[in-house]
Scaffold this motif. Structure first.
Motif, PDB file in Angstrom:
ATOM      1  N   ASN A 295       0.943  -1.167   0.019  1.00 33.48           N
ATOM      2  CA  ASN A 295       0.115   0.008   0.020  1.00 33.48           C
ATOM      3  C   ASN A 295       0.736   1.341  -0.149  1.00 33.48           C
ATOM      4  O   ASN A 295       0.327   2.414   0.108  1.00 33.48           O
ATOM      5  N   LEU A 296       2.071   0.960  -0.046  1.00 31.72           N
ATOM      6  CA  LEU A 296       3.004   2.277  -0.186  1.00 31.72           C
ATOM      7  C   LEU A 296       3.235   2.808  -1.481  1.00 31.72           C
ATOM      8  O   LEU A 296       4.268   3.007  -2.182  1.00 31.72           O
ATOM      9  N   THR A 297       2.024   3.254  -1.962  1.00 28.67           N
ATOM     10  CA  THR A 297       1.953   3.689  -3.300  1.00 28.67           C
ATOM     11  C   THR A 297       0.867   4.707  -3.275  1.00 28.67           C
ATOM     12  O   THR A 297      -0.035   4.641  -2.740  1.00 28.67           O
ATOM     13  N   LEU A 298       1.027   5.743  -4.420  1.00 23.84           N
ATOM     14  CA  LEU A 298       0.164   6.839  -4.561  1.00 23.84           C
ATOM     15  C   LEU A 298      -1.159   6.199  -5.024  1.00 23.84           C
ATOM     16  O   LEU A 298      -2.356   6.856  -4.710  1.00 23.84           O
ATOM     17  N   GLY A 299      -1.282   5.084  -5.570  1.00 25.63           N
ATOM     18  CA  GLY A 299      -2.494   4.733  -5.891  1.00 25.63           C
ATOM     19  C   GLY A 299      -3.417   4.100  -4.745  1.00 25.63           C
ATOM     20  O   GLY A 299      -4.527   3.657  -5.127  1.00 25.63           O
ATOM     21  N   SER A 300      -2.997   3.899  -3.746  1.00 24.46           N
ATOM     22  CA  SER A 300      -3.578   3.314  -2.419  1.00 24.46           C
ATOM     23  C   SER A 300      -4.321   4.372  -1.892  1.00 24.46           C
ATOM     24  O   SER A 300      -3.743   5.426  -1.230  1.00 24.46           O
ATOM     25  N   PRO A 301      -5.808   4.259  -1.794  1.00 21.58           N
ATOM     26  CA  PRO A 301      -6.416   5.181  -1.093  1.00 21.58           C
ATOM     27  C   PRO A 301      -5.925   5.340   0.509  1.00 21.58           C
ATOM     28  O   PRO A 301      -5.880   6.418   1.130  1.00 21.58           O
ATOM     29  N   THR A 302      -5.543   4.246   1.120  1.00 18.70           N
ATOM     30  CA  THR A 302      -4.808   4.268   2.509  1.00 18.70           C
ATOM     31  C   THR A 302      -3.509   5.163   2.660  1.00 18.70           C
ATOM     32  O   THR A 302      -3.665   6.037   3.463  1.00 18.70           O
ATOM     33  N   PHE A 303      -2.676   5.080   1.645  1.00 20.52           N
ATOM     34  CA  PHE A 303      -1.572   5.783   1.481  1.00 20.52           C
ATOM     35  C   PHE A 303      -1.805   7.244   1.376  1.00 20.52           C
ATOM     36  O   PHE A 303      -1.130   7.977   1.751  1.00 20.52           O
ATOM     37  N   ARG A 304      -2.779   7.676   0.586  1.00 15.39           N
ATOM     38  CA  ARG A 304      -3.269   9.021   0.090  1.00 15.39           C
ATOM     39  C   ARG A 304      -3.650   9.821   1.500  1.00 15.39           C
ATOM     40  O   ARG A 304      -3.130  10.696   1.830  1.00 15.39           O
ATOM     41  N   HIS A 305      -4.328   8.726   2.211  1.00 12.56           N
ATOM     42  CA  HIS A 305      -5.094   9.354   3.565  1.00 12.56           C
ATOM     43  C   HIS A 305      -3.998   9.511   4.352  1.00 12.56           C
ATOM     44  O   HIS A 305      -3.967  10.642   5.159  1.00 12.56           O
ATOM     45  N   ALA A 306      -3.001   8.532   4.408  1.00 11.04           N
ATOM     46  CA  ALA A 306      -1.898   8.715   5.335  1.00 11.04           C
ATOM     47  C   ALA A 306      -1.098   9.920   5.349  1.00 11.04           C
ATOM     48  O   ALA A 306      -0.346  10.241   6.070  1.00 11.04           O
ATOM     49  N   LEU A 307      -0.885  10.560   3.989  1.00 14.18           N
ATOM     50  CA  LEU A 307      -0.269  11.691   3.838  1.00 14.18           C
ATOM     51  C   LEU A 307      -1.353  12.862   4.086  1.00 14.18           C
ATOM     52  O   LEU A 307      -0.435  13.958   4.479  1.00 14.18           O
ATOM     53  N   ARG A 308      -2.406  12.649   3.814  1.00 17.51           N
ATOM     54  CA  ARG A 308      -3.122  14.079   3.556  1.00 17.51           C
ATOM     55  C   ARG A 308      -3.614  14.363   5.218  1.00 17.51           C
ATOM     56  O   ARG A 308      -3.671  15.302   5.510  1.00 17.51           O
ATOM     57  N   LEU A 309      -3.891  13.165   6.006  1.00 18.45           N
ATOM     58  CA  LEU A 309      -4.357  13.675   7.283  1.00 18.45           C
ATOM     59  C   LEU A 309      -3.069  14.101   8.224  1.00 18.45           C
ATOM     60  O   LEU A 309      -3.569  15.293   8.879  1.00 18.45           O
ATOM     61  N   PRO A 310      -2.045  13.768   8.261  1.00 14.00           N
ATOM     62  CA  PRO A 310      -0.911  14.479   9.130  1.00 14.00           C
ATOM     63  C   PRO A 310      -0.699  15.957   8.368  1.00 14.00           C
ATOM     64  O   PRO A 310      -0.510  16.744   9.326  1.00 14.00           O
TER      65      PRO A 310
END
Length: 738
Positions: free
Chosen positions: A389-404
């Protein structure tokens, strides 16, 4: 008299939120009692905050699993609370720790739902720690350990209640989950019955769309029930009651397959039998079976007898209506009577499954009652899920960057403006900022409305009831109301938690001074969350619509392959077959969710893809319905040489589904399939055409393969529309099944 009194209590006990609310009530009451006994009402705030964070982190497990999860949760809480306490005096270090911790905790959610729940609770407790420190004017010099320990004490207190409750009433959540499954199945059958209403101008596509969306709810209920049973079966395979619920679950899966089956285009049946009652009989039978599913759900909850005589009578009436049509011997009806017979047989089997669901102990044991474990089996497996999931295509990774980034923006604003009680900004951002725009938008408006209502109710409460004891009782009631409504009525839940905050903080200060800061901070936090989800790596659903559509067809192909394997090897509900069937329905439900979210996104980003996606959903769900009918009638082909010749044709259909899926995945235009599909349809028609003078026996596999093949060209056209509109594809997600 005792029976009259006990029945309302039994009904109350069956509510899934009652036990949850009662546990919270006991925890809040115990904390309040301790503070009054100690004569230190200030204990209420950290204890209440710890209880709330612990209750939000509660996982569904056996008591052993819940105890393990509690220990992990308390360890995470301790690290988070102490880290906040130590880093609070140094803003730059605090900001770095906040961003890094948020990223790590969100990424832990990629492992599975259990870890996502604990990670979310840890984030919430971190901000509660900030609020608690801010309320006391900073870190006290004489006792830096006191407030973290009180937060942990509140969390541990609720955790102990939760573990004990689970040990005493471990079967009740399973019973409630199975009741939800049959209630959702009942709604599905009632919606399905509307397809048989003989109206020439009926909007069949809209009804199929509603059916596809309800199918998503059935799939969600089945998945939740499976996880509940699986977690309790670990190490308890010999438990008779658990095995009974396992059989009830398998019966629900079979009912779902038969309920979602489609044996013939409904428009053709309506045109042929418009002036006869057979379609009314079909509609009534499905409607009665839907009502029977609802009654079965109540019977399971209340341990009461289950009556399905009305659906049994409706089945007899349908049989009589079909016999009447057959007696008329009209040549133009001959081919249509076969699918009607198959439909009646399917519904008769569904009826017998409904009867056996109430008494599954009498049912014969299955050859394979294993369940697929979607949880990680080792640390290596867990890390592999995170790494994928460490890819920009993963919604989890995008949220993990966005929320911080959103939380850091809130913290920077807090340091700049230095508002009173400013950490409520971060709390609002955390609760409102969700992985996609549609969900964030919904929570944003509900959070603001709920906060306003809660502040008004809180102002009235501390004005009309200045007595501390009354305000404490109001806080307890509000806390219970928050947990009872937080999933389905978020406005009420937000109003309740706001009321709890005002009444609790008024015990140790002036609650009136908190009203305007809380409103101001809520608006700022909501604004930050809205801007973040719009501008920081926005996860517009249209960008992955083609991939979700590809997954639908890929899993449908896998379902078809497993069905054909069953025809070759003989019918058996083994794990491979059930998993292929569940994956197909999960993909269908995921596509429905994506499209629902798209409809709430700004029109500029939605463009025309939503309409094309809805059309594709109707077609793909129709395909799944024909596959379900093929699976419902599966038998060993070795007993029928003519049917065995159809296996290569089924393989060709699967290959075409795979080709359409590959084109969708790559977002490229698909080559024309009309000529190949027409040739395939001619080969599927050949056996019947060779014997025009002799009545050919009905062959379900031939009929269903023909219906499935007829969906290929419309699906290809819909796929081409999806890949030809909208912007470029987002990076491909490496999602892990969970």
């Amino acid at each position: 008299m005792p029976t009259t009194f006990s029945l309302p209590l039994r009904r109350l006990w069956t509510l899934d939120k009652f036990a949850y609310s009662l546990r919270v009530f006991l925890a809040f009451s115990g904390a309040l009692l301790l503070s009054w006994v100690k004569g230190d009402i200030a204990l209420v705030i950290p204890l209440f905050l710890g209880i709330i964070a612990s209750a939000l982190s509660e996982t569904d497990d056996s008591w052993q699993g819940r105890l393990q999860a509690l220990l992990v949760t308390l360890a995470c809480f301790a690290v988070a609370s102490l880290s906040v306490q130590w880093l609070y005096p140094w803003p730059w270090l605090f900001a770095a720790g906040l961003g890094l911790a948020t990223f790590v905790l969100i990424m832990l959610g990629a492992i599975g739902q259990r870890y996502a729940t604990i990670a979310s609770g840890t984030l919430i407790l971190s901000i509660y720690s900030m609020i608690n420190i801010e309320h006391h004017g900073g870190v006290p010099d004489d006792g830096p350990w006191r407030q973290p320990l009180l937060l942990l004490a509140g969390a541990a207190w609720y955790g102990v209640i939760s573990v004990l409750w689970c040990a005493l009433f471990s079967r009740q959540p399973v019973k409630q989950s199975m009741a939800r499954v049959y209630k959702a199945l009942g709604e599905y059958l009632v919606l399905k019955s509307a397809l048989f209403e003989p109206l020439r101008d009926a909007d069949i596509e809209a009804r199929r769309l509603a059916l596809a969306r309800q199918n998503g709810k059935v799939v969600e209920a089945l998945n939740q029930a499976k996880e509940m049973i699986f977690r309790r079966l670990e190490g308890q395979r010999g438990d008779r009651k658990l095995n009974r619920y396992l059989r009830i679950y398998f019966i629900a899966q079979d009912i779902h397959e038969r309920a979602s089956s489609t044996h013939y285009p409904y428009a053709a049946l309506t045109e042929a039998f418009f002036h006869h009652d057979v379609l009314f009989r079909c509609q009534r039978l499905l409607d009665q079976q839907g009502l029977a599913c609802r009654r079965l759900a109540k019977a399971l909850l209340l341990n009461r007898p289950f009556d399905h005589r009305q659906s049994e009578q409706a089945l007899e009436d349908l049989r009589a209506s079909i016999d009447n049509l057959r007696d008329q011997r009209r040549p133009e009806w001959r081919e249509l009577l076969f699918p009607l017979d198959a439909l009646a047989d399917n519904l008769a089997t569904l009826e017998s499954q409904l009867a056996s669901a109430h008494n599954p102990d009498a049912d014969e044991p299955r050859r394979d009652d294993s369940l697929f474990n979607r949880s990680p089996s080792s640390l290596g497996d867990a890390w592999a899920r995170i790494r994928l999931n460490l890819t920009l295509g993963s919604p989890t990774f995008r949220h993990a960057l966005r929320l911080p980034l959103a939380l850091l923006a809130g913290y920077a604003l807090l340091q700049w403006l230095d508002p009173e009680q400013g950490f409520w900004i971060l709390l609002t951002t955390l609760f409102v900022c969700r992985p996609n725009f549609a969900t964030t938008r919904r929570f944003l408006t509900q959070r603001i409305v709920g906060t306003v209502l809660g502040l008004v109710a809180g102002w009235m409460s501390i004005t009309l009831f200045p007595q501390p004891l009354v305000q404490s009782l109001i806080a307890v009631i509000a806390g219970v109301a928050f947990f009872a409504n937080r999933e389905k009525h978020y406005v009420i839940a937000t109003a309740s938690i706001t009321l709890l905050v005002l009444c609790s903080f008024n015990q140790v200060g002036d609650g009136f001074d908190l009203i305007w800061p809380r409103l101001f901070d809520t608006l700022l936090g909501a604004l930050i969350a809205g801007l973040a989800v719009f501008f920081i790596l926005p996860d517009w659903q249209g960008r992955r619509l083609n991939r979700e559509a590809a997954k639908v067809l890929s899993n449908s192909r896998g379902y078809l392959d497993e069905i054909i394997h069953q025809y070759e090897a003989g019918k058996q509900d083994d794990l491979a077959y059930r998993l292929a069937r569940r994956n197909a329905h999960n993909a269908d439900a995921a596509l429905s969710t994506v499209l629902t979210n798209m409809l709430h996104e700004p029109g500029h980003y939605r463009k025309t893809e939503a309409d094309d996606g809805l059309r594709f959903l109707v077609l793909s769900h129709t395909l799944l319905s024909h596959l379900s009918a093929l699976g419902a009638h599966r038998h060993r082909l070795a007993d029928d040489e003519d049917d065995a010749t159809l296996v290569p044709l089924a393989r060709e259909i699967g290959a075409m589904l795979g080709e359409i899926a590959a084109a969708l995945q790559a977002r490229r235009t698909l080559r024309p399939l009309e000529s190949e599909v027409n040739a395939l349809l001619m080969r599927l028609e050949t056996p019947a055409a060779e014997a025009s003078e002799v009545e050919v026996p009905y062959r379900p596999i031939q009929s269903q393969l023909r219906l499935i093949a007829q969906q290929l060209v419309p699906l290809a056209e819909a796929a081409n529309r999806l890949v030809s509109v909208g912007g470029g594809a987002a990076p491909e997600a490496s999602a892990v099944a969970s």
